[in-house]
Write an enzyme that holds these catalytic residues in place. Sequence first.
Site, PDB file in Angstrom:
ATOM      1  N   ASP A 152     -64.501   5.111  38.644  1.00  0.00           N
ATOM      2  CA  ASP A 152     -63.403   4.217  38.951  1.00  0.00           C
ATOM      3  C   ASP A 152     -62.364   4.355  37.427  1.00  0.00           C
ATOM      4  O   ASP A 152     -62.190   3.389  37.302  1.00  0.00           O
ATOM      5  CB  ASP A 152     -63.496   2.852  39.373  1.00  0.00           C
ATOM      6  CG  ASP A 152     -64.368   2.200  38.208  1.00  0.00           C
ATOM      7  OD1 ASP A 152     -64.456   0.870  38.492  1.00  0.00           O
ATOM      8  OD2 ASP A 152     -65.020   2.672  37.482  1.00  0.00           O
ATOM      9  N   CYS A 153     -62.433   5.561  37.325  1.00  0.00           N
ATOM     10  CA  CYS A 153     -61.843   5.813  35.701  1.00  0.00           C
ATOM     11  C   CYS A 153     -60.045   5.542  35.770  1.00  0.00           C
ATOM     12  O   CYS A 153     -59.550   6.047  36.706  1.00  0.00           O
ATOM     13  CB  CYS A 153     -61.910   7.214  35.291  1.00  0.00           C
ATOM     14  SG  CYS A 153     -61.394   7.629  33.712  1.00  0.00           S
ATOM     15  N   GLY A 154     -59.759   4.822  34.976  1.00  0.00           N
ATOM     16  CA  GLY A 154     -58.150   4.570  34.807  1.00  0.00           C
ATOM     17  C   GLY A 154     -57.467   5.503  34.066  1.00  0.00           C
ATOM     18  O   GLY A 154     -56.286   5.246  33.997  1.00  0.00           O
ATOM     19  N   GLY A 155     -58.119   6.637  33.950  1.00  0.00           N
ATOM     20  CA  GLY A 155     -57.262   7.621  33.256  1.00  0.00           C
ATOM     21  C   GLY A 155     -57.446   8.232  31.972  1.00  0.00           C
ATOM     22  O   GLY A 155     -56.663   8.614  31.409  1.00  0.00           O
TER      23      GLY A 155
END
Lengths: 183, 337
Positions: free
Chosen positions: B74-77
Site C-alpha cells: 500500500d505504498c504512497g509512492g
Amino acid sequence: MDFLVKFASAFMGVFQLGGEQFMGWVTGIIPTILMLLVMMNAIIALIGDERIEVIAKVCTSNPILRYAVLPWLSAFMLGNPMALSMGKFMPEFYKPSYYASASYHCHTNSGIFPHINPSEILIYLGIAQGVTSLGLDATPLALRYMLVGFIANFISGWATDFTTALVQKQQGISLSKEIKSRA
Amino acid sequence: MAEYKAIRVEKGSGGFGGPLTIQGTEKRNKVMYITGGGVAPDILPKIVELTGLEPVNGFKTSAPEDELALVIIDCGGTLRCGLYPKKRIPTININPVGKSGPLAQFITEDIYVSGVTNAQISPADGSVVPTEEAAPAAEEKKGGIDTTKKLSEQMAESGGKGNVLAKIGLGAGKVVATFNQAARDAVQTCITTLLPFMAFVSMLIGIINGTGFGTFFSGILQPLLGSIPGLLVLGIICSIPGLSAILGPGAVISQILGGIMGAEIAAGRISPHLALVGLFALNCHAACDFIPVGLGLAEAETETVEVGVVSVMYSRFATSWIRVLLAVVFSIGLYTV
C-alpha cells in the site's frame, strides 16, 4: 450575489496561497537541490558501489563502526533504501540494529546531503524554509541535524541490540552473532 | 499445478499498469502482503480464494523471494512500489500510484498494477503466463554499461598505449557522460518525487491558511509543535510500537507536519530555536513501516525479520525521548535572539 462573489474569491484565494507556497519552494529549494543532486550522483557513480562493500565487511566488528561509521557511509554512497542493504554483511543478530541506525541516517544527513533521501526531504526542507524566510541561514541547522544525528543514531542502533536480545527471549528464538560465510 | 489457478488483475481507478496475470506454481506459491502495518488488505481473501496461493504477512515474517508469486503493498509512492518490480516479482499496489519514487524506472506495466480493488480481480482463462517466465527480462539494464565498456576498451586498444590524446579524450568523455547521466537522474528525481509532493503539501498549506482553518489548526498544533515538552510528547507518541508503523508510509505525515511547522516558523508563531528539536521529534518513527522490506534488503533470515520488526519498534520507542532531548541540548545557541 455579494455572498457568491465573496465565496468565489475566498475559494480562489485558497489556491493562490497554495500556489505562492509552491512557488516559494520551487524557486527557493529546487535549484540548489538539483545542483547538489547532480554533483552527488556523479561522485557516487565515479566512486562506484563496489568499494563501499569492501568497507562494509570491515565494519561489522565493533558497535561504533557498525552503527555510526558504516550507516553514515552507506547512506551517503547508496542513499535510501539501498543503504539498508549493507546490513547483509552483518551477523543475523545485528541486522535489526543496523537497520535501526541506517534508516535514521537516511534522514538526519539529508539536510546537507539531499541526494540521500529526496522523496522524504520535505521534513527537513519544510522547517528549513521557515527558518530561511525569517532571514536566517539554514546551514547551522543542517549541520547540527547531521552531527546530533550521528550521536543519536548510534544510540538508537546500539539500543536495538538490547531490544533484540529481549524480543529473542520473548519469542524463544536465538539469532546467530557469527558472520555466515557466504558464497 | 492444478490447485493453483490464474487470475487477471486490472488497474483500478486512477491506477497504473497491468493487466497482470498471476499464476502460482509448485515453487512460487505464496502471496506476501506488506500493508497497513500488518493488517490484511480487503483484496487478500479474494486473491487467496481464486489462486490457491498461501498468504504471508510481511510484517510478521517473510518468505524467500523465489517463492513469491505476488506481493501486495500500500505504498504512497516513495519506495516499496519500486522494490518488488525491481526484483521482477509481480506487485499489486492498492493505492493508485504510478511510476514514482527513486525506483520509478522499474515500475512497468508488465510487472506492476495499482489502485486495485476486488472489482479488478477476476479468474483468468486461456493464455496464462507463469510468473517464472517473466524473470529473464530483468537483465536488460546492464547491457548498456557493458557495451560502453567494451567500446572504450576497443578504442583504447586501437589507440595504443602511446596515444595519450586518445586516453585523455576517453577519460574526459567518460566524466562528461557520467555527469550528464547524473543530471538526467537528478532532474528525474525532482519531477517524479519532489515536485508532486511539494504541490500536494502546498495545497494543504493553502487550505489551512486560506480558510481560517489555520488559526484553529495552529491552536491545536501550537502546544505540540511550539514548545519543547510538546515536541517531546509528539516524538514519544509517534514512536509508540504499532502506531509508528501506521504513521510511517512515505513519511507523509512527517513531511506535512514539517511543512506546517516551517510555515508557522515563517509566520513567527513558532520560534526558529525549535527547528532542530522539531526535526528530531517529527521523525522518531522513521522507517517503522519499512522494517520487513529493509531487513529483506539486508538478506535477513525469516527469524531475524520476526524478531527485528518488534525489536526495532521497541528501540524506536525506547530512544525517541533521548533523541529529542539530545536535540534540545544541541540547540543551545541556535537562532537565539
